[in-house]
Scaffold this motif. Structure first.
Motif, PDB file in Angstrom:
ATOM      1  N   GLY A 226      85.602   5.312 148.774  1.00  0.00           N
ATOM      2  CA  GLY A 226      84.782   4.209 149.264  1.00  0.00           C
ATOM      3  C   GLY A 226      85.618   3.126 149.898  1.00  0.00           C
ATOM      4  N   VAL A 227      86.751   2.812 149.302  1.00  0.00           N
ATOM      5  CA  VAL A 227      87.647   1.802 149.868  1.00  0.00           C
ATOM      6  C   VAL A 227      88.181   2.259 151.223  1.00  0.00           C
ATOM      7  CG1 VAL A 227      89.906   0.700 149.580  1.00  0.00           C
ATOM      8  CG2 VAL A 227      88.269   0.739 147.689  1.00  0.00           C
ATOM      9  N   GLU A 228      88.518   3.534 151.345  1.00  0.00           N
ATOM     10  CA  GLU A 228      88.997   4.066 152.628  1.00  0.00           C
ATOM     11  C   GLU A 228      87.970   3.828 153.728  1.00  0.00           C
ATOM     12  OE1 GLU A 228      90.093   8.138 152.391  1.00  0.00           O
ATOM     13  OE2 GLU A 228      91.694   7.825 150.924  1.00  0.00           O
ATOM     14  N   HIS A 229      86.713   4.168 153.448  1.00  0.00           N
ATOM     15  CA  HIS A 229      85.651   3.984 154.443  1.00  0.00           C
ATOM     16  C   HIS A 229      85.450   2.508 154.761  1.00  0.00           C
ATOM     17  CE1 HIS A 229      84.821   8.173 154.235  1.00  0.00           C
ATOM     18  NE2 HIS A 229      84.254   8.145 153.042  1.00  0.00           N
ATOM     19  N   LEU A 230      85.474   1.670 153.737  1.00  0.00           N
ATOM     20  CA  LEU A 230      85.241   0.237 153.942  1.00  0.00           C
ATOM     21  C   LEU A 230      86.323  -0.391 154.810  1.00  0.00           C
ATOM     22  CD1 LEU A 230      84.053  -0.861 150.399  1.00  0.00           C
ATOM     23  CD2 LEU A 230      82.731  -1.021 152.509  1.00  0.00           C
ATOM     24  N   LEU A 231      87.573  -0.066 154.538  1.00  0.00           N
ATOM     25  CA  LEU A 231      88.672  -0.690 155.279  1.00  0.00           C
ATOM     26  C   LEU A 231      88.711  -0.241 156.726  1.00  0.00           C
ATOM     27  CD1 LEU A 231      91.524  -0.685 152.613  1.00  0.00           C
ATOM     28  CD2 LEU A 231      90.012  -2.557 153.291  1.00  0.00           C
ATOM     29  N   LYS A 232      88.213   0.962 157.017  1.00  0.00           N
ATOM     30  CA  LYS A 232      88.114   1.403 158.410  1.00  0.00           C
ATOM     31  C   LYS A 232      87.061   0.590 159.157  1.00  0.00           C
ATOM     32  CE  LYS A 232      89.582   6.197 157.651  1.00  0.00           C
ATOM     33  NZ  LYS A 232      89.140   7.628 157.600  1.00  0.00           N
TER      34      LYS A 232
END
Length: 329
Positions: A226-232
């Motif tokens: 989820g963090v990966e998607h959010l930071l993108k």
């Protein structure tokens, strides 16, 4: 092992008299009853539980069906149920449903054959027809946490919506301006309510976008992803509210892997209050549910119906508490 016939022979009474003393069905002369009880103690006789069940007596067994005991949330819940049941002399049978309605139906079918006195389910997949079937047979049932809203049995959960609002408001008070949410599976009423609570607060913030929300599975890996998607999407995110503590732990892991400091650059808050939140680095701020108390309350409500026929068909939402720790300081 001694039998009921051995007890009757030693006490000098009939088997029927021994049965009446054990089951307390009819009045027995106190002197005769004392003889029977003395014989039972002397022979260390234990009445056959199945036979008593067949005679319409309570078996002293309740079933607790959880989605997955490996999730750290559920052991505390189970302990609350067990401690209350044990004080009343009842045994708890534990089953894992894996959130599969068919598996839950199988549990119900099999455990009814063992004359279980009542069921506690923490499930969003239990079928309404199974609930109704148990009710028609006079078998008490209580639903916990993820349980569906129903008018036919008690449902006990925390105030998830209010708890989510507490979490987001806390992040705002700590200076966050871009707050994201990793939400849990929307088939769970708990996850839906937490999402609604988040939206209710952030919807009024400048710069809010639905893209600040990403889905998770209530586990560590989905929090990390989820963090990966959010930071993108939003590199400027400075606050994350995760729908449960496991996803929040995954978020901490992902941020650390990227060299992003918590709480200096991004503040993180979870939900549940599991014990793992005290040993993360940094320690995790969380909205704590009264997990143990929830299990205990479920057991007490179930036992009230088993023992006295008191049925409470209501939805009970328990208060939650924000526990601020280093991940948001």
């Amino acid at each position: 092992m001694a039998t009921i016939r051995d007890v009757a022979r030693l006490a000098g009474v009939s088997v029927a008299t021994v049965s009446r003393v054990i089951n307390k069905t009819d009045s027995v002369n106190p002197e005769t009853a004392a003889q029977v009880l003395k014989a039972i103690e002397q022979l260390q006789y234990e009445p056959n539980a199945v036979a008593r069940g067949l005679a319409g007596k309570k078996m002293g067994i309740i079933a607790l069906i959880l989605p997955d005991i490996l999730n750290p949330f559920f052991p505390a819940l189970a302990r609350g149920v067990e401690d209350v049941a044990q004080k009343k002399g009842l045994t708890v049978i534990l089953g894992n449903s894996d959130d599969l309605g068919l598996k839950e139906s199988t549990y119900i079918k099999d455990l009814k054959k063992k004359y279980v006195d009542g069921f506690i389910f923490a499930s969003n997949t239990i079928r309404e027809e199974d609930v109704e079937s148990l009710r028609k047979e006079g078998i008490p049932i209580v639903l916990l946490d993820r349980g569906l809203n129903t008018a036919s049995c008690p449902v006990i959960r925390s105030n998830n919506r209010a708890g989510a609002k507490l979490a987001v408001q806390h992040l705002i008070e700590r200076g966050c301006q871009k707050i994201a949410h990793i939400y849990g599976p929307q088939e769970f009423i708990t996850a839906r309510d937490r999402l609604l609570g988040y939206e209710e607060v952030v919807g009024e913030l400048e710069g809010y976008s639905p893209s600040l929300m990403v889905s998770g599975k209530f586990d560590i890996e989905s929090g990390r992803q989820g963090v990966e998607h959010l930071l993108k999407r939003h590199p400027q995110v400075d606050g994350i509210f995760a729908g449960n503590d496991l996803m929040a732990i995954g978020a901490l892991k992902a941020l650390r892997e990227r060299g992003i400091l918590v709480p200096e650059q991004v503040k993180v808050c979870g939900f549940d209050g599991i014990s793992l939140t005290e040993i993360t680095e940094p320690e995790l701020t969380t909205v704590a549910q009264p997990i143990y108390e929830m299990g205990g309350l479920a057991a007490r409500i179930l036992l009230n119906e088993i023992e006295g026929g008191v049925r409470e068909n209501t939805i009970i939402e328990l208060d939650v508490t924000l526990i601020p720790r280093k991940s948001t300081q």
